[in-house]
Write a protein that holds these residues in place. Structure first.
Motif, mmCIF file in Angstrom:
data_model
loop_
_atom_site.group_PDB
_atom_site.id
_atom_site.type_symbol
_atom_site.label_atom_id
_atom_site.label_comp_id
_atom_site.label_asym_id
_atom_site.label_seq_id
_atom_site.Cartn_x
_atom_site.Cartn_y
_atom_site.Cartn_z
ATOM 1 N N SER A 164 0.726 -0.995 0.036
ATOM 2 C CA SER A 164 0.370 -0.206 0.091
ATOM 3 C C SER A 164 0.457 1.617 0.275
ATOM 4 N N VAL A 165 1.770 0.954 0.890
ATOM 5 C CA VAL A 165 2.775 2.419 0.593
ATOM 6 C C VAL A 165 3.823 2.377 -0.482
ATOM 7 N N GLU A 166 3.593 1.596 -1.072
ATOM 8 C CA GLU A 166 4.993 1.550 -2.680
ATOM 9 C C GLU A 166 4.032 1.795 -3.544
ATOM 10 N N PHE A 167 3.056 1.552 -3.503
ATOM 11 C CA PHE A 167 2.432 1.163 -4.775
ATOM 12 C C PHE A 167 0.733 2.330 -4.870
ATOM 13 N N HIS A 168 0.233 2.707 -4.035
ATOM 14 C CA HIS A 168 -0.500 3.671 -3.778
ATOM 15 C C HIS A 168 -0.571 5.241 -2.345
ATOM 16 N N ARG A 169 0.647 5.446 -2.562
ATOM 17 C CA ARG A 169 1.157 6.374 -1.779
ATOM 18 C C ARG A 169 0.274 5.980 -0.088
ATOM 19 N N VAL A 170 0.062 5.168 0.334
ATOM 20 C CA VAL A 170 -1.251 5.089 1.754
ATOM 21 C C VAL A 170 -0.026 5.369 2.468
ATOM 22 N N GLU A 171 -0.413 6.044 3.467
ATOM 23 C CA GLU A 171 0.467 7.225 5.040
ATOM 24 C C GLU A 171 0.915 5.391 5.839
ATOM 25 N N VAL A 172 1.780 5.053 5.903
ATOM 26 C CA VAL A 172 2.130 4.548 7.219
ATOM 27 C C VAL A 172 1.339 4.437 8.693
ATOM 28 N N SER A 173 0.677 3.345 9.020
ATOM 29 C CA SER A 173 0.019 3.672 10.289
ATOM 30 C C SER A 173 -0.042 1.911 10.549
ATOM 31 N N ILE A 174 0.451 2.202 12.153
ATOM 32 C CA ILE A 174 1.011 0.740 12.666
ATOM 33 C C ILE A 174 -0.898 0.556 13.319
ATOM 34 N N GLU A 175 -1.285 1.212 13.532
ATOM 35 C CA GLU A 175 -2.843 1.064 14.659
ATOM 36 C C GLU A 175 -3.189 -0.357 13.390
ATOM 37 N N ARG A 176 -3.278 0.510 11.900
ATOM 38 C CA ARG A 176 -3.965 0.147 11.087
ATOM 39 C C ARG A 176 -3.631 -1.616 10.878
ATOM 40 N N SER A 177 -2.759 -1.575 10.737
ATOM 41 C CA SER A 177 -1.806 -2.814 10.285
ATOM 42 C C SER A 177 -2.369 -3.908 11.079
ATOM 43 N N ILE A 178 -1.906 -3.663 12.480
ATOM 44 C CA ILE A 178 -2.821 -4.427 13.851
ATOM 45 C C ILE A 178 -3.762 -4.919 13.743
ATOM 46 N N MET A 179 -4.565 -3.680 13.171
ATOM 47 C CA MET A 179 -6.349 -4.295 13.361
ATOM 48 C C MET A 179 -6.639 -4.908 12.009
ATOM 49 N N PHE A 180 -5.464 -4.942 10.837
ATOM 50 C CA PHE A 180 -6.288 -6.041 10.001
ATOM 51 C C PHE A 180 -6.106 -6.784 10.033
ATOM 52 N N ALA A 181 -4.412 -7.705 10.633
ATOM 53 C CA ALA A 181 -4.524 -8.431 11.055
ATOM 54 C C ALA A 181 -5.297 -9.063 12.055
ATOM 55 N N SER A 182 -5.631 -8.647 12.990
ATOM 56 C CA SER A 182 -7.250 -8.980 14.179
ATOM 57 C C SER A 182 -8.052 -9.110 12.892
ATOM 58 N N GLU A 183 -8.311 -8.457 11.837
ATOM 59 C CA GLU A 183 -9.707 -8.413 11.295
ATOM 60 C C GLU A 183 -9.917 -9.796 10.533
ATOM 61 N N LEU A 184 -8.797 -9.874 10.326
ATOM 62 C CA LEU A 184 -8.612 -11.286 9.254
ATOM 63 C C LEU A 184 -8.514 -12.154 10.202
ATOM 64 N N LEU A 185 -7.605 -11.824 11.569
ATOM 65 C CA LEU A 185 -7.905 -13.403 12.206
ATOM 66 C C LEU A 185 -9.315 -13.965 12.724
ATOM 67 N N THR A 186 -10.051 -12.820 13.129
ATOM 68 C CA THR A 186 -11.432 -12.522 13.769
ATOM 69 C C THR A 186 -12.581 -13.467 12.429
ATOM 70 N N LEU A 187 -12.157 -12.994 11.546
ATOM 71 C CA LEU A 187 -13.123 -13.479 10.076
ATOM 72 C C LEU A 187 -12.561 -14.983 9.941
ATOM 73 N N PHE A 188 -11.225 -15.369 9.579
ATOM 74 C CA PHE A 188 -11.098 -16.881 9.335
ATOM 75 C C PHE A 188 -10.637 -17.451 10.419
ATOM 76 N N LEU A 189 -10.909 -17.825 11.933
ATOM 77 C CA LEU A 189 -10.392 -18.349 12.602
ATOM 78 C C LEU A 189 -12.518 -18.645 13.660
ATOM 79 N N SER A 190 -12.773 -18.203 12.798
ATOM 80 C CA SER A 190 -14.648 -18.465 13.447
ATOM 81 C C SER A 190 -14.825 -19.679 12.737
ATOM 82 N N PRO A 191 -15.963 -20.146 13.432
ATOM 83 C CA PRO A 191 -16.388 -21.797 13.010
ATOM 84 C C PRO A 191 -17.273 -21.483 12.214
#
Length: 359
Positions: A164-191
């Motif tokens: 996102s930073v390299e190709f879309h010039r999105v601002e670096v955000s630590i919180e967004r990356s952690i939220m993204f990983a948590s979102e993926l896990l919430t969706l994926f680990l759901s029964p």
């Protein structure tokens, strides 16, 4: 070979297989062993690969980890080695060359992501010599599959942030990356998402059943077989917190493409959220257009599963959207949400991509 004393019919058999039937795999293995005798010895790294193939994660995550382990992920130093005239400095910290180890372990941004996650890992002391050595030690020491999946989700989130930073010039955000990983896990680990990711092509093994469509509304079952309008939807998602492109293409009962629309949606936390909002907007348009018999088509299996189970186990970022979708469907006589392949939603995907990129 034992020669039978009983008068039986001769037949040709292939010794290296228990069945006696020749296979290309067994023939290749025999040829390889004869040419390279050491090949038949146990591979000390076999447990790493065995563990990787056993982890219940999406195929794209397995492919991603496999590329990392073979050091063929297209980071800048690898691209430079292959002759591409690029600046190899990390686009997130602007301090060091972007190698595989720097991207995931040495970069201050990545270290903050690891420390900010629930894993709480600290690579400040004794960082791994290579990605392979890290993964090898990780999977051998950790027996909790959810922790391994969590670490892979963080690696994937770091890679997505980098792109996102390299190709879309999105601002670096630590919180967004952690939220993204948590979102993926919430969706994926759901029964709800415990579905098979691979289909066996053997005729002797049963085929797993996937949910292909879900009926969201059937006020008048008698019209279910009649002519219906079709809307193809798609949401183009870039990064956590970024605006998404939402699009839908309308086809009449003769399958003529008669209307299309794309809008720039609000900030999103996941591609599933973008897809759900796209479906919601498409339904609102259909209600406004007085359509009462509708087939919605999406390429998002997760969304289909969530609506199939009436959003009972969905995470907080999707619950309200799914509730609005189910409520809006009551305005129709008949609504079906159908899972289709990516190429079936190409027109909507292109519209959503364009509105996001050129907004």
């Amino acid at each position: 070979m034992h020669i039978s004393q009983v008068d039986i019919e001769d037949k040709m058999v292939w010794g290296p297989t228990k069945s006696g039937e020749y296979s290309v795999k067994s023939g290749y293995r025999q040829a390889l062993t004869r040419q390279f005798p050491d090949h038949s010895r146990p591979d000390p790294d076999w447990q790493v690969w065995k563990r990787l193939w056993q982890i219940k994660i999406p195929p794209k995550w397995i492919s991603f980890v496999w590329k990392c382990l073979h050091n063929i992920l297209p980071v800048k130093t690898e691209l430079k080695k292959r002759g591409m005239p690029i600046d190899i400095i990390c686009s997130r910290c602007f301090q060091h060359a972007e190698s595989l180890e720097h991207l995931f372990f040495d970069c201050p941004i990545s270290q903050r992501i690891w420390r900010g996650s629930t894993l709480g890992l600290d690579f400040g002391v004794g960082r791994p010599l290579s990605f392979f050595s890290w993964f090898q030690g990780w999977v051998q020491q950790i027996h909790d599959s959810e922790i391994v999946i969590h670490s892979i989700a963080l690696l994937w989130a770091i890679w997505m942030q980098r792109n996102s930073v390299e190709f879309h010039r999105v601002e670096v955000s630590i919180e967004r990356s952690i939220m993204f990983a948590s979102e993926l896990l919430t969706l994926f680990l759901s029964p709800l998402h415990n579905v098979p990711y691979e289909i066996s092509h053997s005729s002797s093994s049963p085929q797993p059943s996937f949910v292909k469509q879900v009926i969201l509304q059937t006020a008048k079952p008698c019209i279910a077989t009649g002519p219906r309008m079709r809307i193809v939807v798609d949401g183009f998602w870039v990064a956590v917190g970024e605006h998404a492109g939402l699009a839908w293409v309308f086809f009449d009962s003769d399958d003529h493409r008669v209307y299309e629309e794309a809008i720039l949606g609000p900030s999103m936390l996941s591609p599933q959220q973008a897809e759900a909002v796209a479906v919601l907007h498409a339904l609102r348009w259909a209600v406004h257009s007085s359509i009462n018999h509708l087939l919605l088509q999406t390429d998002c299996l997760v969304l289909l599963l969530l609506l199939h189970h009436h959003a009972q186990e969905s995470d907080w970022s999707l619950q309200s959207i799914l509730a609005d979708i189910l409520s809006l469907c009551k305005s129709f006589d008949h609504v079906v949400l159908q899972k289709v392949d990516r190429d079936m939603v190409h027109a909507a995907h292109q519209l959503a991509t364009d509105v996001r990129l050129f907004a």
